[in-house]
Design a protein around this motif. Structure first.
Motif, PDB file in Angstrom:
ATOM      1  N   HIS A 175     -21.174-102.495  53.546  1.00  0.00           N
ATOM      2  CA  HIS A 175     -21.647-102.181  52.198  1.00  0.00           C
ATOM      3  C   HIS A 175     -22.445-103.331  51.589  1.00  0.00           C
ATOM      4  CE1 HIS A 175     -19.131 -98.643  52.338  1.00  0.00           C
ATOM      5  NE2 HIS A 175     -19.436 -98.315  51.102  1.00  0.00           N
ATOM      6  N   GLY A 176     -22.576-104.429  52.306  1.00  0.00           N
ATOM      7  CA  GLY A 176     -23.299-105.576  51.785  1.00  0.00           C
ATOM      8  C   GLY A 176     -23.112-106.767  52.695  1.00  0.00           C
ATOM      9  N   THR A 177     -23.537-107.927  52.228  1.00  0.00           N
ATOM     10  CA  THR A 177     -23.400-109.142  53.033  1.00  0.00           C
ATOM     11  C   THR A 177     -22.003-109.728  52.941  1.00  0.00           C
ATOM     12  OG1 THR A 177     -24.246-110.455  51.181  1.00  0.00           O
ATOM     13  CG2 THR A 177     -25.845-109.720  52.838  1.00  0.00           C
ATOM     14  N   GLN A 178     -21.201-109.235  51.982  1.00  0.00           N
ATOM     15  CA  GLN A 178     -19.837-109.731  51.818  1.00  0.00           C
ATOM     16  C   GLN A 178     -18.814-108.635  52.086  1.00  0.00           C
ATOM     17  OE1 GLN A 178     -19.266-113.009  51.223  1.00  0.00           O
ATOM     18  NE2 GLN A 178     -21.496-113.303  51.246  1.00  0.00           N
ATOM     19  N   LEU A 179     -18.944-107.512  51.371  1.00  0.00           N
ATOM     20  CA  LEU A 179     -17.975-106.422  51.518  1.00  0.00           C
ATOM     21  C   LEU A 179     -18.233-105.668  52.816  1.00  0.00           C
ATOM     22  CD1 LEU A 179     -15.706-104.651  50.373  1.00  0.00           C
ATOM     23  CD2 LEU A 179     -17.453-103.302  49.192  1.00  0.00           C
ATOM     24  N   ARG A 180     -17.254-105.731  53.736  1.00  0.00           N
ATOM     25  CA  ARG A 180     -17.401-105.072  55.037  1.00  0.00           C
ATOM     26  C   ARG A 180     -18.778-105.385  55.630  1.00  0.00           C
ATOM     27  NH1 ARG A 180     -16.308 -99.417  52.826  1.00  0.00           N
ATOM     28  NH2 ARG A 180     -14.471 -99.804  51.579  1.00  0.00           N
ATOM     29  N   SER A 181     -19.096-106.635  55.741  1.00  0.00           N
ATOM     30  CA  SER A 181     -20.438-107.038  56.178  1.00  0.00           C
ATOM     31  C   SER A 181     -20.631-106.758  57.664  1.00  0.00           C
ATOM     32  CB  SER A 181     -20.650-108.525  55.905  1.00  0.00           C
ATOM     33  OG  SER A 181     -20.098-109.313  56.939  1.00  0.00           O
ATOM     34  N   PRO A 182     -21.893-106.776  58.130  1.00  0.00           N
ATOM     35  CA  PRO A 182     -22.171-106.612  59.567  1.00  0.00           C
ATOM     36  C   PRO A 182     -21.823-107.843  60.402  1.00  0.00           C
ATOM     37  CG  PRO A 182     -24.054-105.943  58.215  1.00  0.00           C
ATOM     38  CD  PRO A 182     -23.124-106.694  57.327  1.00  0.00           C
ATOM     39  N   ALA A 183     -21.323-108.890  59.781  1.00  0.00           N
ATOM     40  CA  ALA A 183     -20.940-110.099  60.519  1.00  0.00           C
ATOM     41  C   ALA A 183     -19.562-109.885  61.141  1.00  0.00           C
ATOM     42  CB  ALA A 183     -20.942-111.310  59.592  1.00  0.00           C
ATOM     43  N   VAL A 184     -19.529-109.268  62.312  1.00  0.00           N
ATOM     44  CA  VAL A 184     -18.267-108.839  62.919  1.00  0.00           C
ATOM     45  C   VAL A 184     -18.038-109.426  64.317  1.00  0.00           C
ATOM     46  CG1 VAL A 184     -18.110-106.691  61.597  1.00  0.00           C
ATOM     47  CG2 VAL A 184     -19.396-106.733  63.750  1.00  0.00           C
ATOM     48  N   ALA A 185     -18.937-110.290  64.782  1.00  0.00           N
ATOM     49  CA  ALA A 185     -18.836-110.783  66.152  1.00  0.00           C
ATOM     50  C   ALA A 185     -17.523-111.513  66.414  1.00  0.00           C
ATOM     51  CB  ALA A 185     -20.021-111.707  66.465  1.00  0.00           C
ATOM     52  N   ASP A 186     -16.955-112.124  65.387  1.00  0.00           N
ATOM     53  CA  ASP A 186     -15.700-112.864  65.575  1.00  0.00           C
ATOM     54  C   ASP A 186     -14.536-111.944  65.915  1.00  0.00           C
ATOM     55  OD1 ASP A 186     -16.089-112.033  62.743  1.00  0.00           O
ATOM     56  OD2 ASP A 186     -14.059-112.831  62.510  1.00  0.00           O
ATOM     57  N   LEU A 187     -14.677-110.636  65.650  1.00  0.00           N
ATOM     58  CA  LEU A 187     -13.608-109.680  65.943  1.00  0.00           C
ATOM     59  C   LEU A 187     -13.635-109.214  67.399  1.00  0.00           C
ATOM     60  CD1 LEU A 187     -13.905-107.424  62.758  1.00  0.00           C
ATOM     61  CD2 LEU A 187     -12.158-109.166  63.199  1.00  0.00           C
TER      62      LEU A 187
END
Length: 266
Positions: free
Chosen positions: A196-208
């Protein structure tokens, strides 16, 4: 990888607020290994009514800006449709999108109350050739209470999507525990960002991804995050794999209906 659930188009729903945030989200996608996304803006009657026209305009605007900044990222049209009695009509009238104009439709259900119309609407969608994908099922309270609630939907051919962000919830949260249970029971077909944005549920998920690979194994990780989304975008056949769901101790999966029962089911 291609993300099937996000709110990347700027200014049309509760996702990206402007073009600058959309571009930054794309940068986060690229850093996480994604090369494209189906833009699934909300269509919620009486709320966010993001039509095909708005999505086309938003994708056009974002595509131009990505080209200007030299960012290669594929954008596909879609909607996250709140399932109601008019969903089939909206799709038939081409007011809203399936996922990249495919047979696959991303559906949001009520969060608190079981939809007593749900199974009938799934049947109506299937009569028109659509394959329902139920969005972020770990967030629905009735699924949190009993993950078996989804079994009949999967048996009927529905596919189940979970949010990667749910893995960031506290370890004792119902959302996280439900997603892990669905994963362990082989009841998840897609894991998406629902960004939903750069903070809320962001696409930055590689660490998972490392913990996911450890839990799912390389094969299931590849299937859920890479192969299945690609098949949706390419409109290829994708089974719900109902028979692969392990039977929970002291419980039985619903029995398969006969051909006669399937043909005349209501």
């Amino acid at each position: 990888m291609i993300d099937l659930h996000n709110h990347l188009i700027p200014g049309v729903d509760d996702g990206a607020v402007d073009l600058a945030e959309s571009v930054q989200m794309v940068r986060q996608y690229l850093e996480s290994g994604y090369r494209g996304a189906v833009c699934t803006s909300h269509y919620y009657p009486g709320g966010y009514e993001t039509t095909r026209q708005l999505i086309d305009e938003g994708i056009g605007l974002l595509s131009q800006e990505l080209l200007r900044q030299g960012l290669e990222f594929d954008l596909y049209p879609g909607n996250e449709l709140f399932l109601d009695m008019d969903t089939v009509e909206k799709l038939n009238a081409e007011e809203v999108y399936s996922l990249n104009n495919s047979r696959f439709v991303l559906l949001e259900l009520p969060f608190q109350t079981e939809p007593n119309y749900g199974m009938n609407m799934v049947y109506q969608l299937q009569l028109k050739g659509y394959v329902p994908i139920l969005a972020h099922c770990e967030r629905y309270t009735y699924v949190q209470k009993n993950t078996d609630w989804l079994l009949e939907y999967i048996r009927k051919g529905c596919l189940i999507q979970g949010n990667l962000s749910s893995l960031r919830s506290p370890e004792d949260s119902s959302t996280r525990k439900t997603l892990l249970e669905l994963m362990d029971r082989h009841m998840i077909h897609f894991l998406c960002t629902d960004a939903h944005g750069t903070q809320l549920r962001s696409p930055a998920v590689a660490d998972l991804f490392p913990q996911l690979k450890e839990r799912l194994g390389e094969g299931r990780f590849q299937r859920i995050l890479v192969d299945n989304p690609r098949k949706v975008v390419q409109n290829q056949f994708l089974s719900s794999s109902y028979d692969d769901i392990p039977v929970v101790e002291n419980q039985e999966k619903p029995k398969k209906r006969t051909l006669f029962e399937r043909f005349f089911r209501k």
